[in-house]
Design a protein around this motif. Structure first.
Motif, PDB file in Angstrom:
ATOM      1  N   ASP A 137       0.720  -1.280  -0.059  1.00 50.67           N
ATOM      2  CA  ASP A 137      -0.113  -0.090   0.148  1.00 50.67           C
ATOM      3  C   ASP A 137       0.768   1.138  -0.044  1.00 50.67           C
ATOM      4  OD1 ASP A 137      -2.311  -1.456  -0.047  1.00 50.67           O
ATOM      5  OD2 ASP A 137      -2.496  -1.505   2.226  1.00 50.67           O
ATOM      6  N   SER A 138       2.015   1.123   0.631  1.00 50.99           N
ATOM      7  CA  SER A 138       2.848   2.495   0.816  1.00 50.99           C
ATOM      8  C   SER A 138       3.426   2.706  -0.783  1.00 50.99           C
ATOM      9  CB  SER A 138       4.082   2.371   1.842  1.00 50.99           C
ATOM     10  OG  SER A 138       4.774   1.246   1.476  1.00 50.99           O
ATOM     11  N   LEU A 139       4.036   1.505  -1.215  1.00 53.65           N
ATOM     12  CA  LEU A 139       4.328   1.483  -2.707  1.00 53.65           C
ATOM     13  C   LEU A 139       3.418   2.127  -3.495  1.00 53.65           C
ATOM     14  CD1 LEU A 139       6.361  -1.969  -3.051  1.00 53.65           C
ATOM     15  CD2 LEU A 139       7.326   0.509  -2.571  1.00 53.65           C
ATOM     16  N   LYS A 140       2.106   1.685  -3.657  1.00 50.24           N
ATOM     17  CA  LYS A 140       0.980   2.203  -4.334  1.00 50.24           C
ATOM     18  C   LYS A 140       0.730   3.682  -4.062  1.00 50.24           C
ATOM     19  CE  LYS A 140      -2.432   1.261  -7.282  1.00 50.24           C
ATOM     20  NZ  LYS A 140      -2.854   2.401  -7.167  1.00 50.24           N
ATOM     21  N   LEU A 141       0.666   4.107  -2.811  1.00 47.25           N
ATOM     22  CA  LEU A 141       0.802   5.563  -2.669  1.00 47.25           C
ATOM     23  C   LEU A 141       1.652   6.274  -3.215  1.00 47.25           C
ATOM     24  CD1 LEU A 141      -1.017   7.629  -0.984  1.00 47.25           C
ATOM     25  CD2 LEU A 141       0.573   7.264   1.081  1.00 47.25           C
ATOM     26  N   GLN A 142       2.937   5.809  -3.113  1.00 47.31           N
ATOM     27  CA  GLN A 142       4.099   6.537  -3.735  1.00 47.31           C
ATOM     28  C   GLN A 142       3.746   6.658  -5.222  1.00 47.31           C
ATOM     29  OE1 GLN A 142       6.696   8.118  -2.443  1.00 47.31           O
ATOM     30  NE2 GLN A 142       6.907   8.966  -4.488  1.00 47.31           N
ATOM     31  N   GLU A 143       3.643   5.536  -5.866  1.00 50.56           N
ATOM     32  CA  GLU A 143       3.204   5.504  -7.246  1.00 50.56           C
ATOM     33  C   GLU A 143       2.062   6.602  -7.644  1.00 50.56           C
ATOM     34  OE1 GLU A 143       3.847   2.700 -10.921  1.00 50.56           O
ATOM     35  OE2 GLU A 143       4.656   2.509  -8.840  1.00 50.56           O
ATOM     36  N   ASP A 144       1.018   6.531  -6.838  1.00 45.02           N
ATOM     37  CA  ASP A 144      -0.088   7.415  -6.997  1.00 45.02           C
ATOM     38  C   ASP A 144       0.303   8.860  -6.881  1.00 45.02           C
ATOM     39  OD1 ASP A 144      -1.791   5.240  -7.340  1.00 45.02           O
ATOM     40  OD2 ASP A 144      -2.690   5.408  -5.210  1.00 45.02           O
ATOM     41  N   PHE A 214       7.671   1.325  -8.367  1.00 41.14           N
ATOM     42  CA  PHE A 214       7.734   0.092  -7.956  1.00 41.14           C
ATOM     43  C   PHE A 214       6.892  -0.767  -9.084  1.00 41.14           C
ATOM     44  CE2 PHE A 214       5.994  -3.998  -6.290  1.00 41.14           C
ATOM     45  CZ  PHE A 214       7.084  -4.643  -6.102  1.00 41.14           C
ATOM     46  N   PHE A 215       5.552  -0.469  -9.280  1.00 40.26           N
ATOM     47  CA  PHE A 215       4.562  -1.063  -9.957  1.00 40.26           C
ATOM     48  C   PHE A 215       4.874  -0.966 -11.582  1.00 40.26           C
ATOM     49  CE2 PHE A 215       2.387  -0.598  -5.859  1.00 40.26           C
ATOM     50  CZ  PHE A 215       1.990  -1.807  -5.868  1.00 40.26           C
ATOM     51  N   SER A 216       5.514   0.153 -11.917  1.00 36.62           N
ATOM     52  CA  SER A 216       6.038   0.520 -13.406  1.00 36.62           C
ATOM     53  C   SER A 216       7.280  -0.423 -13.754  1.00 36.62           C
ATOM     54  CB  SER A 216       5.888   2.065 -13.448  1.00 36.62           C
ATOM     55  OG  SER A 216       4.880   2.687 -13.340  1.00 36.62           O
ATOM     56  N   PHE A 217       7.922  -0.953 -12.834  1.00 39.32           N
ATOM     57  CA  PHE A 217       9.383  -1.473 -12.800  1.00 39.32           C
ATOM     58  C   PHE A 217       9.495  -2.016 -14.194  1.00 39.32           C
ATOM     59  CE2 PHE A 217      12.814  -4.184 -12.625  1.00 39.32           C
ATOM     60  CZ  PHE A 217      13.806  -3.364 -12.208  1.00 39.32           C
ATOM     61  N   MET A 218       8.670  -3.325 -14.165  1.00 36.59           N
ATOM     62  CA  MET A 218       8.722  -4.206 -15.529  1.00 36.59           C
ATOM     63  C   MET A 218       8.347  -3.710 -16.777  1.00 36.59           C
ATOM     64  SD  MET A 218      10.339  -6.652 -14.090  1.00 36.59           S
ATOM     65  CE  MET A 218      10.036  -7.607 -15.573  1.00 36.59           C
ATOM     66  N   SER A 219       7.505  -2.871 -16.480  1.00 36.02           N
ATOM     67  CA  SER A 219       6.782  -2.207 -17.695  1.00 36.02           C
ATOM     68  C   SER A 219       7.902  -1.300 -18.375  1.00 36.02           C
ATOM     69  CB  SER A 219       5.383  -1.239 -17.362  1.00 36.02           C
ATOM     70  OG  SER A 219       5.260  -0.269 -18.575  1.00 36.02           O
ATOM     71  N   ARG A 220       8.523  -0.328 -17.599  1.00 37.59           N
ATOM     72  CA  ARG A 220       9.657   0.432 -18.120  1.00 37.59           C
ATOM     73  C   ARG A 220      10.806  -0.403 -18.528  1.00 37.59           C
ATOM     74  NH1 ARG A 220       8.984   3.922 -14.353  1.00 37.59           N
ATOM     75  NH2 ARG A 220       7.828   5.483 -15.232  1.00 37.59           N
ATOM     76  N   PHE A 221      11.009  -1.365 -17.605  1.00 34.56           N
ATOM     77  CA  PHE A 221      12.155  -2.177 -18.071  1.00 34.56           C
ATOM     78  C   PHE A 221      12.181  -2.823 -19.524  1.00 34.56           C
ATOM     79  CE2 PHE A 221      13.730  -6.663 -18.437  1.00 34.56           C
ATOM     80  CZ  PHE A 221      15.041  -6.587 -18.222  1.00 34.56           C
ATOM     81  N   ALA A 222      11.027  -3.144 -19.911  1.00 34.91           N
ATOM     82  CA  ALA A 222      10.574  -3.889 -21.405  1.00 34.91           C
ATOM     83  C   ALA A 222      11.162  -2.459 -22.283  1.00 34.91           C
ATOM     84  CB  ALA A 222       9.164  -3.935 -21.412  1.00 34.91           C
ATOM     85  N   LEU A 223      10.619  -1.384 -22.120  1.00 33.27           N
ATOM     86  CA  LEU A 223      10.958  -0.398 -22.956  1.00 33.27           C
ATOM     87  C   LEU A 223      12.641  -0.191 -22.884  1.00 33.27           C
ATOM     88  CD1 LEU A 223       8.278   2.220 -21.974  1.00 33.27           C
ATOM     89  CD2 LEU A 223       8.137   0.916 -23.956  1.00 33.27           C
ATOM     90  N   GLY A 224      13.267  -0.138 -21.793  1.00 33.03           N
ATOM     91  CA  GLY A 224      14.518  -0.029 -21.699  1.00 33.03           C
ATOM     92  C   GLY A 224      15.368  -0.939 -22.462  1.00 33.03           C
ATOM     93  N   LEU A 225      14.921  -2.138 -22.562  1.00 32.17           N
ATOM     94  CA  LEU A 225      15.384  -3.187 -23.537  1.00 32.17           C
ATOM     95  C   LEU A 225      15.455  -2.847 -24.813  1.00 32.17           C
ATOM     96  CD1 LEU A 225      13.931  -6.598 -22.054  1.00 32.17           C
ATOM     97  CD2 LEU A 225      16.452  -5.769 -21.691  1.00 32.17           C
ATOM     98  N   VAL A 226      14.385  -2.381 -25.450  1.00 32.53           N
ATOM     99  CA  VAL A 226      14.181  -1.891 -26.781  1.00 32.53           C
ATOM    100  C   VAL A 226      15.347  -0.576 -27.089  1.00 32.53           C
ATOM    101  CG1 VAL A 226      12.711  -0.937 -28.561  1.00 32.53           C
ATOM    102  CG2 VAL A 226      11.988  -2.806 -27.000  1.00 32.53           C
ATOM    103  N   LEU A 227      15.200   0.260 -26.243  1.00 30.83           N
ATOM    104  CA  LEU A 227      15.872   1.407 -26.357  1.00 30.83           C
ATOM    105  C   LEU A 227      17.530   1.017 -26.178  1.00 30.83           C
ATOM    106  CD1 LEU A 227      14.162   3.807 -23.962  1.00 30.83           C
ATOM    107  CD2 LEU A 227      14.139   3.768 -26.435  1.00 30.83           C
ATOM    108  N   GLY A 228      17.964  -0.109 -25.399  1.00 30.06           N
ATOM    109  CA  GLY A 228      19.108  -0.454 -25.164  1.00 30.06           C
ATOM    110  C   GLY A 228      19.737  -0.973 -26.601  1.00 30.06           C
ATOM    111  N   TYR A 229      18.869  -2.100 -27.085  1.00 34.18           N
ATOM    112  CA  TYR A 229      19.155  -2.926 -28.375  1.00 34.18           C
ATOM    113  C   TYR A 229      19.203  -1.769 -29.414  1.00 34.18           C
ATOM    114  CZ  TYR A 229      19.051  -7.276 -26.424  1.00 34.18           C
ATOM    115  OH  TYR A 229      19.415  -8.522 -25.601  1.00 34.18           O
ATOM    116  N   ALA A 230      18.359  -0.690 -29.590  1.00 33.11           N
ATOM    117  CA  ALA A 230      18.186   0.281 -30.651  1.00 33.11           C
ATOM    118  C   ALA A 230      19.836   0.849 -30.721  1.00 33.11           C
ATOM    119  CB  ALA A 230      17.255   1.293 -30.432  1.00 33.11           C
TER     120      ALA A 230
END
Length: 301
Positions: A137-144, A214-230
């Motif tokens: 809940d504290s992580l969700k609050l920070q993300e909110d 925290f909740f966006s970590f894996m989502s942003r990680f996927a984008l980071g992979l594409v940018l890294g390979y680019a």
């Protein structure tokens, strides 16, 4: 151009430590410097009172601008200047050898956005045991809080504001974050780790972790992979910047034309088959880019 590369002969591991210290120094000093200037423009309560719904939008805009330009972009340029005799080239600021490599990463980002959105939705719906719930809940609050702050930027009317947000939230981050996370970070890791895939994965992890959502970590990680390979497969930072811009611009435009009730739901994808199909296309584009450039890498990783 004067040569400021006083650390050019240091060991690879030391250069990586210098990069971390440079970023940490800029991360701490730039906000303090901004606050000192801001107190001359806004009252002390605004500067020291944290972020609330009453915080003036122009104050938030200037703070975000200073952070992007000097913390990310400034740290990358300063680091490369004290490490390499040719700092711009070391950050990947160079012409692309094959023009189609400018287009493929941007298209790859388009097709990986559904996966990124789906991962985010899955992350938000994860259930945990009761003992872990207060922590989640504290992580969700920070993300909110972060999302509510972003909505302050995005919830505007008029084409003028839309164009401003495209520059402010898409162009500036695409340039400054790529200089640091792809140009400086991948270049530094490459000196230590001689495996391009490991380097790209590590850079994507750090890129996502720095945003502290925290909740966006894996989502942003996927984008980071594409940018890294680019970056690695093109030999230039320019394709990664273009792809990064495309991702951010789509978010800005999608929210502008949505009902603006929830930043997480604007442009979200829930059909798993569509997500799978688009992800496969993105993967094929990455393979295509690797084949185009396989014999002429500009970044030896």
């Amino acid at each position: 151009m004067p040569d400021f590369s006083i650390f050019k002969n240091t060991k690879p591991s030391q250069k990586f430590i210098i990069l971390l210290l440079t970023f940490l120094g800029f991360y701490l000093i730039v906000p303090i410097f901004f606050m000192l200037i801001a107190m001359l423009v806004w009252n002390k309560d605004i500067v020291t009172g944290g972020f609330t719904t009453e915080t003036p939008l122009n104050y938030l805009i200037y703070l975000q601008f200073f952070t992007q330009l000097f913390v990310f972009g400034g740290a990358a340029l300063f680091y490369s200047a004290i490490i390499e005799p040719k700092p711009l080239s070391s950050l990947g600021i160079k012409a692309v050898t094959k023009q189609k490599l400018l287009l493929i990463p941007a298209l790859s980002i388009l097709f990986v956005i559904p996966l990124s959105s789906w991962i985010l939705q899955m992350s938000l719906s994860v259930s945990v045991s009761e003992s872990w719930q207060p922590f989640m809940d504290s992580l969700k609050l920070q993300e909110d809080l972060s999302n509510n702050l972003m909505m302050r930027f995005l919830n505007v009317n008029g084409i003028g504001w839309l164009l401003f947000n495209l520059f402010f939230l898409a162009v500036i981050p695409a340039i400054c974050e790529e200089l640091l996370f792809r140009g400086a970070l991948i270049g530094s890791l490459n000196l230590i780790i001689k495996n391009k895939h490991v380097v790209i994965v590590l850079s994507a992890i750090i890129f996502s972790a720095i945003h502290m959502q925290f909740f966006s970590f894996m989502s942003r990680f996927a984008l980071g992979l594409v940018l890294g390979y680019a970056y690695v497969y093109s030999g230039s930072i320019i394709p990664a910047m273009i792809a990064h811009f495309v991702n951010n611009a789509i978010s800005v435009i999608t929210f502008y034309f949505s009902d603006r009730t929830n930043i997480l739901e604007a442009g979200s994808f829930v059909n798993p088959w569509f997500v799978l199909f688009s992800s496969l296309i993105a993967l094929l584009m990455m393979v295509w880019m690797q084949k185009i450039h396989k014999d002429e890498y500009k970044i030896e990783v």
